[in-house]
Design a protein around this motif. Structure first.
Motif, PDB file in Angstrom:
ATOM      1  N   SER A   2       0.915  -1.347  -0.352  1.00  0.00           N
ATOM      2  CA  SER A   2      -0.031  -0.070  -0.078  1.00  0.00           C
ATOM      3  C   SER A   2       0.673   1.309  -0.097  1.00  0.00           C
ATOM      4  O   SER A   2       0.460   2.461  -0.409  1.00  0.00           O
ATOM      5  N   SER A   3       2.379   1.254   0.180  1.00  0.00           N
ATOM      6  CA  SER A   3       2.944   2.390   0.562  1.00  0.00           C
ATOM      7  C   SER A   3       3.578   2.548  -1.143  1.00  0.00           C
ATOM      8  O   SER A   3       4.402   3.636  -1.076  1.00  0.00           O
ATOM      9  N   MET A   4       3.456   1.662  -1.917  1.00  0.00           N
ATOM     10  CA  MET A   4       4.192   2.113  -3.267  1.00  0.00           C
ATOM     11  C   MET A   4       3.777   3.314  -4.147  1.00  0.00           C
ATOM     12  O   MET A   4       2.723   3.474  -3.909  1.00  0.00           O
ATOM     13  N   SER A   6       6.043   4.547  -6.919  1.00  0.00           N
ATOM     14  CA  SER A   6       5.978   4.640  -8.372  1.00  0.00           C
ATOM     15  C   SER A   6       6.768   3.119  -8.800  1.00  0.00           C
ATOM     16  O   SER A   6       7.110   2.311  -7.983  1.00  0.00           O
ATOM     17  N   ILE A   7       6.634   2.789  -9.813  1.00  0.00           N
ATOM     18  CA  ILE A   7       7.178   1.660 -10.689  1.00  0.00           C
ATOM     19  C   ILE A   7       7.965   2.274 -11.983  1.00  0.00           C
ATOM     20  O   ILE A   7       7.514   2.984 -12.665  1.00  0.00           O
ATOM     21  N   SER A  22      -3.312  -4.001  -6.952  1.00  0.00           N
ATOM     22  CA  SER A  22      -2.445  -2.763  -6.176  1.00  0.00           C
ATOM     23  C   SER A  22      -3.382  -2.549  -4.851  1.00  0.00           C
ATOM     24  O   SER A  22      -4.601  -2.326  -4.948  1.00  0.00           O
ATOM     25  N   ALA A  24      -2.352   0.105  -3.147  1.00  0.00           N
ATOM     26  CA  ALA A  24      -2.134   1.287  -3.011  1.00  0.00           C
ATOM     27  C   ALA A  24      -3.550   2.280  -3.169  1.00  0.00           C
ATOM     28  O   ALA A  24      -4.145   2.009  -4.234  1.00  0.00           O
ATOM     29  N   PRO A  28       0.330   4.486  -8.066  1.00  0.00           N
ATOM     30  CA  PRO A  28       1.762   4.390  -8.332  1.00  0.00           C
ATOM     31  C   PRO A  28       1.914   5.210  -9.566  1.00  0.00           C
ATOM     32  O   PRO A  28       1.396   4.970 -10.526  1.00  0.00           O
TER      33      PRO A  28
END
Length: 186
Positions: A2-4, A6-7, A22, A24, A28
């Motif tokens: 959940s803290s992501m 960016s990819i 996802s 998040a 992201p």
């Protein structure tokens, strides 16, 4: 997780993904070519209920077929659970977000023997118990704990600072014979 936020470029290029989940709530930020363009036609994107609108407008994410799943934080029996309808998993969690709160408010000052179930049911759905969350029993008066699933994840400080005297993990009895007190950690 959940803290992501960016990819990076090409992270999943060439991967034949069928689904992406996802956790998040804010999509992201995607770098260049994170997914192959044909993935948008074949893979589904699963996001938490309530965050789907953000994904429908986010660059890169809006190209997916978006499905939602629900999570619940509920009390079932003596425990508090985080339930995920997408993975059908249950995580035993601390009784509140207050770091000073613990299960003593349920157990009282009495010693307690508890067995972690392998599954729980909520709203006619069955969830596999997969984890005792970080800090779940931290500081509690719990004395004995029985774990029946050898694959159960025990989180950071899950049993720290508690009065625990014993943990019963019958299916691990064989493995315990190969460890000494010096190299076996809980």
């Amino acid at each position: 997780p959940s803290s992501m936020i960016s990819i990076k470029d090409g992270a999943f290029a060439g991967c034949p993904l069928a689904s992406i989940t996802s956790e998040a709530t804010t999509p992201p930020v995607l770098g260049s070519g994170v997914f192959d363009t044909d993935i948008y036609e074949s893979a589904k994107l699963l996001v938490k209920e309530g965050s789907d609108e953000a994904y429908k407008t986010a660059e890169g994410w809006k190209n997916f077929f978006i499905l939602t799943y629900e999570t619940y934080d509920v009390k079932i029996g003596e425990f508090f659970w985080h339930l995920n309808t997408q993975t059908k998993s249950a995580q035993l969690i601390p009784q509140s977000n207050d770091p000073n709160a613990n299960y003593n408010q349920i157990f009282g000052a009495e010693s307690k023997y508890l067995e972690i179930p392998t599954e729980v049911t909520y709203k006619n759905l069955t969830f596999k118990v997969t984890e005792i969350a970080d800090n779940a029993f931290n500081g509690s008066s719990l004395l004995f704990l029985k774990i029946t699933d050898p694959n159960l994840i025990i989180g950071t400080n899950a049993l720290a600072n508690c009065a625990i005297k014993g943990i019963d993990v019958p299916s691990l009895a064989y493995y315990l014979t190969t460890f000494t007190a010096d190299n076996f950690l809980f």
